[in-house]
Design an enzyme around this catalytic site. Structure first.
Site, PDB file in Angstrom:
ATOM      1  N   GLY A 102       0.762  -1.250   0.000  1.00 15.41           N
ATOM      2  CA  GLY A 102       0.000   0.000   0.000  1.00 15.41           C
ATOM      3  C   GLY A 102       0.785   1.288   0.000  1.00 15.41           C
ATOM      4  N   GLU A 129      -3.084 -12.611  -2.837  1.00 19.12           N
ATOM      5  CA  GLU A 129      -3.969 -11.621  -2.224  1.00 19.12           C
ATOM      6  C   GLU A 129      -5.080 -11.212  -3.179  1.00 19.12           C
ATOM      7  OE1 GLU A 129      -0.963  -9.313   0.847  1.00 19.12           O
ATOM      8  OE2 GLU A 129      -1.556  -8.259  -0.974  1.00 19.12           O
ATOM      9  N   ARG A 157       6.622 -15.168  -0.199  1.00 21.81           N
ATOM     10  CA  ARG A 157       7.357 -15.439   1.045  1.00 21.81           C
ATOM     11  C   ARG A 157       6.422 -16.106   2.056  1.00 21.81           C
ATOM     12  NH1 ARG A 157       5.611 -10.106   1.312  1.00 21.81           N
ATOM     13  NH2 ARG A 157       4.056  -9.833   2.960  1.00 21.81           N
TER      14      ARG A 157
HETATM   15  C1  MV4 Z   1      -7.443  -0.942  -2.893  1.00 23.00           C
HETATM   16  C2  MV4 Z   1      -8.469  -0.245  -2.223  1.00 23.00           C
HETATM   17  C3  MV4 Z   1      -9.596   0.080  -2.946  1.00 23.00           C
HETATM   18  N1  MV4 Z   1      -9.680  -0.230  -4.255  1.00 23.00           N
HETATM   19  N2  MV4 Z   1      -7.576  -1.244  -4.208  1.00 23.00           N
HETATM   20  C4  MV4 Z   1      -4.080  -2.365  -1.221  1.00 23.00           C
HETATM   21  C5  MV4 Z   1      -2.951  -2.661  -0.347  1.00 23.00           C
HETATM   22  C6  MV4 Z   1      -3.525  -2.517   1.007  1.00 23.00           C
HETATM   23  N3  MV4 Z   1      -2.570  -2.417   2.016  1.00 23.00           N
HETATM   24  C7  MV4 Z   1      -4.383  -1.301   0.796  1.00 23.00           C
HETATM   25  N4  MV4 Z   1      -4.969  -1.505  -0.435  1.00 23.00           N
HETATM   26  C8  MV4 Z   1      -6.133  -1.043  -0.955  1.00 23.00           C
HETATM   27  N5  MV4 Z   1      -6.327  -1.324  -2.267  1.00 23.00           N
HETATM   28  C9  MV4 Z   1      -8.677  -0.880  -4.859  1.00 23.00           C
HETATM   29  N6  MV4 Z   1      -8.777  -1.161  -6.170  1.00 23.00           N
HETATM   30  C10 MV4 Z   1      -8.288   0.056  -0.882  1.00 23.00           C
HETATM   31  C11 MV4 Z   1      -7.117  -0.323  -0.220  1.00 23.00           C
HETATM   32  C12 MV4 Z   1      -7.045   0.091   1.154  1.00 23.00           C
HETATM   33  C13 MV4 Z   1      -7.022  -0.798   2.208  1.00 23.00           C
HETATM   34  C14 MV4 Z   1      -7.034  -2.165   2.001  1.00 23.00           C
HETATM   35  C15 MV4 Z   1      -7.019  -3.035   3.063  1.00 23.00           C
HETATM   36  C16 MV4 Z   1      -7.010  -2.534   4.360  1.00 23.00           C
HETATM   37  C17 MV4 Z   1      -6.975  -1.186   4.607  1.00 23.00           C
HETATM   38  C18 MV4 Z   1      -6.985  -0.301   3.533  1.00 23.00           C
HETATM   39  C19 MV4 Z   1      -6.971   1.053   3.798  1.00 23.00           C
HETATM   40  C20 MV4 Z   1      -6.995   1.914   2.770  1.00 23.00           C
HETATM   41  C21 MV4 Z   1      -7.009   1.437   1.460  1.00 23.00           C
END
Ligand code: MV4
Length: 453
Positions: free
Chosen positions: A167, A277, A294
């Site tokens: 992220g 994932e 991993r």
């Molecule tokens: C996203 C999303 C909404 N739409 N992808 C991806 C990696 C992860 N650490 C955060 N990610 C996200 N990908 C799309 N297409 C929203 C997140 C996200 C999130 C995901 C899981 C847990 C917390 C989050 C907090 C903000 C954004």
């Protein structure tokens, strides 16, 4: 075929201890590496031998490739287990292990490279029929292409770094103006963080769940999955609580997401333990997100529900043994939840290193604690703040939650601040108890909207 006689564990903390335990059970001798300040750390004490690889800073110790390879050579280690973090997903390290005649307990350098290129992995999966979130076909090389993609898929869109994952460097744009501003910002950030400014875009899925599948693949092409983990409780893209099964998973859902995960592994010609994932939208649609090449922090929840020792299996397949486990024989039972206990202030999540002046670990039925902490040990400020993982198992989710609540109450850590109070808030939250949470829960509990990144 023979198992390794000796394995060097290229890591520290709880995961080094976890790997040493697996080796012991397999009759494999272990070599710990340690930095100067980790001389009295538990992994250093528990291994059969230990070698100091450098000063405190990770760059000069746990990431010091020449020093680690030399340590493997002088101790006659046949293989290196990288754990997670540090060199675990460094294709160059996997490569030099190979050329030095030392088995890297992990996938091939090519698999690591592909797992690290999120835009390319997405593109490959799309071509092979694994669903992905609507978005760019591979990287977006310019702001114009990003705009064109966004117009096609509709706003809001999310910009992600190809070399990212976890992220970092992500940006959400709700309209064209924002996209213009954020494109360069995200590019600059990605370049600074990963040395690679390449971006890709996806449709932004609000209230998504982050659900991942554990797989294990051997060198003969056998691949199994061990069900899913729900990792939707994160803060700043650090997972805080993980559980298996996901509260939203039905048998049908598990079969589907499991088949997708195995397909991803097959397409990548993957071997070793790995995690695929997915993003799961509120309507239940499943989309491939990325592959982690991993062993993961949260592997114990899967071990609890599957009864499979993932680290032992990982070592066996790395030594060339075929998987004895068959998909049809995998039985998942009960419910498991993990809380990551960090040496951090529970409100603001600021690191809180120092000496643990008193430690008493929970125990009893269905409770497992993976930690390298002991009474009087010092948590250094140089490394990750994860100091313990509390994992519970129950016949069902309610029993698991009750055990978690009890175990969190039993857990005593004095001298440093930890995230235990945060976890007590999570497990008393009505939505968490109902299993109706998504990636927005942490923000709600801590009363603030986190900026992305
Ligand atoms: C996203 C999303 C909404 N739409 N992808 C991806 C990696 C992860 N650490 C955060 N990610 C996200 N990908 C799309 N297409 C929203 C997140 C996200 C999130 C995901 C899981 C847990 C917390 C989050 C907090 C903000 C954004």
């Amino acid at each position: 075929m023979k198992l390794f006689k000796k394995v060097l564990v290229a890591n520290r903390g709880e995961i080094a201890v976890r790997i040493i335990r697996a080796c012991r059970e397999l009759g494999i001798k272990t070599v710990a590496i340690y930095s100067v300040i980790d001389k009295d750390s538990l992994h250093t004490k528990l291994a059969d031998e230990s070698v100091c690889v450098g000063p405190a800073s990770s760059a000069q110790s746990y990431n010091n490739i020449p020093s680690i390879l030399t340590s493997a050579e002088i101790t006659d280690s046949e293989a290196i287990h990288p754990g997670y973090g540090f060199l675990a997903e460094n294709p160059h390290f996997a490569e030099v292990c190979l050329t030095s005649g030392i088995t890297f307990i992990g996938p091939t350098p090519d698999s690591i490279r592909l797992g690290g290129d999120k835009a390319k992995a997405r593109q490959i999966m799309k071509r092979r029929g694994v669903p992905i979130v609507p978005g760019s076909d591979g990287p977006v090389i310019s702001e114009e292409i990003a705009l064109k993609t966004a117009r096609r898929i509709g706003f809001p869109v999310i910009l992600k770094a190809s070399a990212g994952g976890g992220g970092r460097g992500m940006r959400i744009a709700k309209d064209e103006d924002e996209l213009n501003n954020l494109f360069f910002m995200a590019q600059r950030e990605a370049l600074a963080a990963f040395g690679n400014g390449e971006l890709y875009t996806e449709k932004y899925i609000p209230e998504m769940r982050h659900i991942e599948v554990q797989i294990i693949a051997d060198t003969k092409g056998n691949i199994i999955h061990l069900g899913e983990r729900d990792c939707s409780i994160q803060r700043r893209h650090q997972k805080l609580v993980e559980e298996s099964p996901s509260p939203i998973a039905t048998e049908k859902f598990r079969k589907k997401i499991g088949e997708y995960a195995v397909k991803v592994a097959r397409v990548l010609k993957y071997r070793n333990a790995g995690t695929v994932e997915f993003i799961v939208s509120p309507d239940g649609s499943i989309y491939f997100m990325e592959m982690n090449t991993r062993l993961q922090v949260e592997h114990p929840v899967t071990e609890y529900v599957s009864g499979v020792d993932i680290v032992k299996e990982q070592i066996k397949v790395a030594a060339g043994f075929p998987l004895e486990l068959k998909q049809t024989k995998i039985e998942l039972s009960g419910h498991s939840i993990e809380c990551r206990i960090n040496a951090e202030d529970p409100e603001r999540f600021i690191p809180s290193p120092g000496r643990i002046t008193f430690l008493s670990l929970p125990g009893g039925p269905g409770v497992r604690v993976d930690t390298a902490a002991y009474n009087g040990c010092v948590i250094p400020s140089y490394y990750d703040s994860l100091i313990a993982k509390l994992i519970v198992h129950g016949r069902d989710r309610n029993e698991a939650i009750a055990r978690l609540r009890r175990a969190l109450d039993e857990f005593i850590i004095e001298g440093i601040k930890t995230t235990i109070p945060f976890h007590k808030k999570v497990i008393n939250d009505p939505d968490f108890i109902k299993g109706e949470y998504n990636t927005g829960l942490t923000e709600r509990l801590n009363g603030s909207i986190e900026p992305l990144s």
